[in-house]
Structure formats: structure tokens, C-alpha cells
Design a protein around this motif. Structure first.
Motif: not given
Length: 333
Positions: A311-317, A319-333
């Protein structure tokens, strides 16, 4: 009036690369080359030595200070007028391939009513080219000599000034290549070094041309051997010198702009690298926080359960996916 004897000159034969013979002065013999036509003599002494100075002092009544200027280094460009002759000091750029650097070649010139003496302190290709043409081509010799010493002086100076333009064209092409190389990904250090070398060449060129402009203007204003129709010829030399200076001014602005552009490009690339590293650091921060909380030496929900781990691994993945998508949406990646 300087005396103009015509002593025989002893020469030693030396083979050229093409198999012909070139005559060079023996160590104890003055290295004097001369051409004569229409009652006018052109004497050329390349890299004058002590024996050449002795020859000049023996046969010409020039002022002692002029002899000192001829055999001194770093003499500034100037025009000195005497009752019987003119003494002219000029500098021209030459490229030394041995050190890959632009240097100044000094040419000391004595001009009289029926003679012209040129004393370059090192080989100067344009001057030697004009001298060789006069020596080998009778028509060219008569055309240059029959208008007097002033016209012959003009042809020599004009050839040396015009030789600057091919050098400037090469310099312009080099700047164009540098402008293209600035935006290449794999040429940072080479571009910085080439920009520095090009800037040094421009600085050296300007150091040679700047003081010469005043000397050429003085030469145009003098009325000794530069009279009548010759005024327009020497005005043409001044125009060419001003064009050389204008091109150097443009190159100076271009190289300064290229340096600023290169610094901006390097700064932009550095900012891109820092931005990516910062983004990854921020993305990993929540994951590090979750792992730190669950790794505390206290009781936590699901402790000792394999299901809680997944469960912890799924939560961390997530969060990781959400952060990457948000950064790409903002143009930071």
C-alpha cells in the motif's frame, strides 16, 4: 641632398623551392636590392642590420635621428619632413603562423626627388610583390617610375593598405562561424577559446591601425612629393584606411555581442540543468517524507504487514506520478 652612388653589390646564390636562384647578401655585405628606371631608384633593404646601417650612413646624408628610428623597435607611425627628403614610418598587420598571432610589421621609408628607400623590419608580402613586379616587368616599372617618387610611394602604401582587406574578410568569416557555433551543444569550451582569440586579433589589428590613420593624413597634407594629381591618390589611401577602421569597429561590436550571447547561452543551459535537478529534488521530497515517517522507531498502522508495504509503495508511486504530471503541466520538466 643625399648622395646616390651605385656600387656593385656582392650576392650569394641560394636555391628557391622552385629550383630558381635567389640572391641574398653575404653576412658582411649590405642586403640592398634596387630597381631603377626613368631616373628614379627604388632601394629595398629587408630587415636592416648594422652593416646596412653603415651602408646607408656612408651613401646618404639622412638625419642621425632617422637612423635611430629605423633601427629602434616600437617606433610610432609618423611623417617627418626635411628640406631634401621625407621620412615616413608606417605599420601594417602581418599574421605570424608560427605563433598564430597578428603582429605589426614596421616599414621605414625615405622619399627623395629621385629615390625611394623602403626598410621593412620583417618580410612584408605586398611590398615585396610590388618590388618584384617592378624588377621583372619593364612595362610595370616604367608605369610606376615615370610619375616620380610620390607616385611610387603611393603604389607601395596602397598595396600594403589593401592587403588588410583579405585579412578582414577572413576575420569576418571566422566571426560568422563563431556565431553558428555558439548555439551548438558540444562546443562550449572551444567557442570560449575561439572568441578570446578572435577578440585578441581585433584588438591587435586596432592597435596597428589607430595610430596609422593620423600618419596617413599627415602624408596627404604634406606638399613634398605629394602634389598636384597625387593628392587624390593619397586621399584614396586615407579612404581605404578609414574603411579598414570602420570594419574593425563593426567587428569589435560583433565580438562583444557574441561574447554576451555566449554568456547568455551558457547561463541558459546552466539554468536548464539546475531547473531539472531542482524539479527531481522536489519530486523526491514527498517520497522521502513518507519513507521517513514510516521508518520511525514507533508503532505505525500496518506495522509488520506485507500488505501495508505494498500500500505504501502504491501511495508513493501515485505521489510520484502526480508530481511528474503537475511539473510537466507547468513546463518545469
Amino acid at each position: 641632398m643625399p648622395r646616390l652612388p651605385r656600387p656593385p653589390l656582392r650576392r650569394a646564390a641560394r636555391s628557391r623551392a622552385d629550383g630558381s636562384l635567389a640572391h641574398v647578401a653575404e653576412p658582411d655585405t649590405p642586403n640592398v636590392d634596387e630597381v631603377e628606371s626613368e631616373g628614379l631608384r627604388w632601394i629595398n633593404i629587408e630587415r636592416p642590420r648594422a652593416v646596412d646601417r653603415a651602408w646607408l650612413e656612408e651613401h646618404f646624408d639622412f638625419h642621425p635621428l632617422d637612423y635611430e628610428d629605423v633601427f629602434s623597435r616600437n617606433q610610432r607611425p609618423k611623417v617627418d619632413e626635411y628640406p631634401d627628403y621625407l621620412f615616413v614610418v608606417l605599420h601594417f598587420p602581418v599574421y605570424d603562423k608560427r605563433v598564430n598571432r597578428l603582429n605589426a610589421a614596421e616599414v621605414d621609408i625615405f622619399v627623395g626627388p629621385d629615390f625611394l628607400i623602403t626598410l621593412p623590419n620583417e618580410p612584408l608580402a605586398p611590398l615585396q610583390y610590388v618590388f618584384d613586379r617592378c624588377r621583372t616587368n619593364e612595362d610595370v616599372r616604367e608605369d610606376m617610375f615615370n610619375k616620380g617618387a610620390g607616385y611610387l610611394l603611393y603604389k607601395v602604401i596602397d598595396a600594403c593598405v589593401d592587403a588588410s582587406f583579405p585579412m578582414l574578410r577572413k576575420m569576418g568569416l571566422k566571426l560568422e562561424r563563431l556565431e553558428e557555433a555558439i548555439f551548438e551543444e558540444e562546443a562550449n569550451r572551444e567557442v570560449v577559446r575561439d572568441l578570446s582569440n578572435a577578440k585578441q586579433e581585433i584588438i591587435n589589428f586596432r592597435k596597428i591601425v589607430r595610430p596609422q590613420r593620423a600618419a596617413l593624413k599627415d602624408l596627404e597634407r604634406t606638399k613634398r612629393y605629394v602634389t598636384g594629381e597625387l593628392d587624390i591618390y593619397f586621399d584614396d589611401i586615407n579612404d581605404a584606411s578609414e574603411r579598414v577602421w570602420d570594419m574593425l569597429e563593426n567587428f569589435k561590436e560583433v565580438i562583444e555581442g557574441l561574447e554576451a550571447t555566449n554568456e547568455s547561452v551558457l547561463s541558459h543551459r546552466l539554468n536548464d540543468s539546475i531547473r531539472v535537478l531542482t524539479a527531481f529534488s522536489v519530486i523526491m521530497l514527498p517520497l522521502t517524507l513518507i519513507a521517513s515517517v514510516l521508518g520511525m522507531n514507533v508503532g505505525v498502522p500496518g506495522e509488520g504487514s506485507i500488505h501495508a508495504f505494498w500500500v505504501t509503495i502504491v501511495i508513493m508511486l501515485s505521489v510520484l506520478t502526480g508530481m511528474i504530471l503537475w511539473f510537466r503541466k507547468r513546463g518545469w520538466l
